[in-house]
Design a protein around this motif. Sequence first.
Motif, short mmCIF file in Angstrom:
data_model
loop_
_atom_site.label_atom_id
_atom_site.label_comp_id
_atom_site.label_asym_id
_atom_site.label_seq_id
_atom_site.Cartn_x
_atom_site.Cartn_y
_atom_site.Cartn_z
N LEU A 145 0.83 -1.20 0.00
CA LEU A 145 0.00 0.00 0.00
C LEU A 145 0.87 1.26 0.00
O LEU A 145 0.55 2.25 -0.67
CB LEU A 145 -0.92 -0.01 1.22
N TYR B 219 0.90 4.16 -2.80
CA TYR B 219 0.68 5.55 -2.41
C TYR B 219 1.80 6.47 -2.89
O TYR B 219 1.55 7.53 -3.48
CB TYR B 219 0.55 5.65 -0.89
N PHE C 144 -7.99 5.01 5.27
CA PHE C 144 -7.57 4.57 3.94
C PHE C 144 -8.62 4.85 2.87
O PHE C 144 -8.29 5.34 1.78
CB PHE C 144 -7.24 3.08 3.95
N LEU D 53 -7.86 7.43 -0.18
CA LEU D 53 -7.78 6.97 -1.57
C LEU D 53 -8.87 7.61 -2.42
O LEU D 53 -8.66 7.88 -3.62
CB LEU D 53 -7.90 5.45 -1.61
N THR D 54 -10.03 7.86 -1.82
CA THR D 54 -11.10 8.54 -2.55
C THR D 54 -10.67 9.95 -2.95
O THR D 54 -10.90 10.39 -4.08
CB THR D 54 -12.37 8.61 -1.69
N LEU E 164 -3.17 9.33 4.49
CA LEU E 164 -2.61 8.06 4.07
C LEU E 164 -1.19 7.82 4.57
O LEU E 164 -0.88 6.72 5.05
CB LEU E 164 -2.62 7.96 2.54
N SER F 248 -5.86 4.45 -8.51
CA SER F 248 -6.44 4.86 -7.22
C SER F 248 -7.76 4.15 -6.96
O SER F 248 -7.99 3.63 -5.85
CB SER F 248 -6.65 6.38 -7.19
N VAL G 106 -7.17 0.36 -6.24
CA VAL G 106 -6.69 0.11 -4.87
C VAL G 106 -7.80 0.40 -3.86
O VAL G 106 -7.95 -0.33 -2.87
CB VAL G 106 -5.44 0.97 -4.58
N LEU G 107 -8.59 1.43 -4.09
CA LEU G 107 -9.70 1.76 -3.21
C LEU G 107 -10.69 0.60 -3.12
O LEU G 107 -11.12 0.21 -2.02
CB LEU G 107 -10.40 3.02 -3.71
#
Length: 532
Positions: A282, A286, A343, A347-348, A384, A502, A505-506
């Motif tokens: 992660l 990021y 998280f 991520l949003t 994050l 993004s 991963v979200l």
Amino acid sequence: MNAPDFFKPWIKKRKLVLWVALFLILLSGIIQFGLYALNQNYVVSHFGAQPEDITLSLQLTYVGILAILPIQFRFLRYFERRSYMITVITISILLSIASLYTTDIFVFMVLRLLIGIEVACIAGSILTLYFASLPPDKATAIGSTIFYTTILGNVVVVGILSAWVTDNYDWPNIYKYLTGYQVFTLLLVLLLLKPKTGMKRYPLYQIDWFSFVAMLTFGISLAYTFIYGPKFYWFTDQRIVTSGFIAFMSIGIIYYRQTTLKRPYLHPGVFKSKQFIAGLLLLVVYFGIKDSINLIYGYCATVVRWDTYKIMRLAALNFSGTLIFTIVSLVVLAKKLPFRVLFIPGLTLLAIYHIWMYSIFTTDMSFSDLAWPVFLQGAASGMLFFPIIVFTVSGLPAYVGFTGISMATISRFITGLNSFAGFYTLQLYFNQMNKERFLRNLTNLNDNFSQRFNQFVQLFRSKGFGIDQANALAHTNINRALTVQSQLMTNMYVFKLMFIISVTVLLMVIVAPYVNRFFQFLFTPKNRPAIR
């Protein structure tokens, strides 16, 4: 045995003064890391070097940090903190003076490598002093927040100061101001710390210096491979083949030694933790995604041609988002809420930032156009960066020591190199693709092209140029506009790709607990159907 008593009696009851003083000392180390990250053109012109040379000098500082980090925590358990800090800061002053007078880029690279070692020693020492000055139940959270927020924000603070220096003096003069500041922090150390702390000293035996040298070799050769690889067409060039081979052999030697030594340089036990591996992945994602902010700074400098101060104001806005939401993250973590609470919105925000930038890219964006997206990127980093670090290392057993922090630093280094090479290669590919697409329309049969070309010709004829000169200048302007448009579309493609990553991963973070529960249910013996 009682904990070491680092601080003099007069400062113990003045906690706020103590924390500010420690922050100022920490800053003396951290600012050296990003001293010219946002205004590299001054350094390029001073040394007469290539941009890749200056980028390599920056990364060599990171190499010094990641190589000494596993060892320097051993130093802190042996040397008295005051004498240790005095020695390190004195060395940093000498390195600053040497950097002031050097005019050779290769000597400067060596100095940057040594500065990285010195930065890690200062930062690691101050971090442990923060822990010692705070209540035990809050030490890790508050100390780490100050430490990691300083890391994220140092480029902005130093960029503003260095921009002022370089606008008024020659670039090397920045080291005069840095040296004066380092002398000030040396006085702070003398005022704050006791000569004897009563600490239990652990002998400096079985330190794996061979792995330290191997890590230096790995970092230098990997940085060279990633930075110069795109320029020399990767492994078609013998230099890149050689540096890549050295990096591969070095990491192989490091891995072998860690599995055979009683006191390894980096404890391989960290990879037994699934939470650590998930957190490290992660963290890599990021770091890779967040570096797209550099495309905006590059756009501001080269396309709309903002001055350094205006770019720094935009970077300061980004840092303000980071600072505010790092504090929010600290509050959330203090309440023992799940990491996913941070998280998912983080991520949003990253996804929103990327799709927003994809949607608004034009040739004449203003500060107000970029302000909110850039602030959102900083807010996402605040939600994050520190939480991912805590998530990554919190599940590790005590016997692995500081290997978790060291591995996080290594992952940042590799991801940063990958981002540089990846964005560089993507820009080459998309720029070429866009130019070929545009060139298909640049013919006399295209009314838009013909009209624009004739406008340029008439403009230059009206200024007294001959017909041949006017035609040549018109072609030059058309080519410049073509290059700018190609670069803008390339940036849009990159932001679109980062948006997709993004969101992916979200979604993985959202569904991960449910997938984990499903497999736990499936493979729990009592839930298996009986065999008849």
